[in-house]
Design an enzyme around this catalytic site. Sequence first.
Site, PDB file in Angstrom:
ATOM      1  N   LYS A  65       0.801  -1.230   0.000  1.00 59.99           N
ATOM      2  CA  LYS A  65       0.000   0.000   0.000  1.00 59.99           C
ATOM      3  C   LYS A  65       0.833   1.280   0.000  1.00 59.99           C
ATOM      4  O   LYS A  65       0.395   2.304  -0.535  1.00 59.99           O
ATOM      5  CB  LYS A  65      -0.930   0.012   1.217  1.00 59.99           C
ATOM      6  N   ASP A 101     -10.465   3.482   2.039  1.00 62.32           N
ATOM      7  CA  ASP A 101     -10.740   3.017   3.399  1.00 62.32           C
ATOM      8  C   ASP A 101     -11.555   4.039   4.186  1.00 62.32           C
ATOM      9  O   ASP A 101     -12.467   3.679   4.931  1.00 62.32           O
ATOM     10  CB  ASP A 101      -9.434   2.712   4.148  1.00 62.32           C
TER      11      ASP A 101
END
Length: 276
Positions: A65, A101
């Site tokens: 990520k 997210d």
Amino acid sequence: MKKAFVIGHPIAHSKSPLIHGSWIAEHGLDASYEPFDVAPEALAGFIDRVRQGEFVGGNVTIPHKEAVMALVDEVDRLAKKIGAVNTVVADAGRLFGTNTDYLGFLASLDASAPGWDEGLDSAVVLGAGGASRAILVALIDRGVPAIHLLNRTPARAEALAAEFGPTIHPGPLADFAARAGTAGLLVNTSSVGMEGTGFSGIDLKLLRPGAVVTDIVYTPLITPLLAQARAQGFASVDGLGMLLHQAVPGFTAWFGPQPSVTPELRAKVIAAMGLA
């Protein structure tokens, strides 16, 4: 056929193919979403395949990520703030990185506890690790006036407060009693709750009446913190909703339709994870 991916190392545990595969079937699309186990040394090569047009985009999970941020052409402002990209969108040879997210967190709360942010004076966030960054972005984005960031190691909370601005008020976990009285939301972003672990010294009765308690941990689905909240009459939101809702923006960007997070999809993922 439009092809999308999820990459990680390892990746076999990911339920993203189940989620996206269900939506592809539901919408009758000529599309696919496949998992790829990509070792760190192979990440740049895989991203080149995306840039060359093999995929319309995909998801990125641990441990890529952060590293993928340097490999795409553009990273949006909030993903930079979060410090991680979990969604890549390809467009005419250019790659755009974002992080869904925080959107998943907000959408899960909106769906499961409508009105949670109405008249919200303050929130308490437990944990100052990497996962907390997306939650802080979400709460700031939603306009929460004061966010009490409590962590076992206060220095980590203080560092995030210095980075994220004056609405973040750092402190040790021992400060919970002093901070909880005005809080209408409690969020656990730490790993406490996994394998049945729990917090000591966190008395939920100190929260404002009507407060919402949520946990980003979803294995187990009902963590000790959420069980305590339910026993004391607080609304609770489990972490699975965030996982499901964060998938929506990527699917829409790659394939077009905006899918719905339904009880049937949730039940399917719970069964696949053995959480029932």
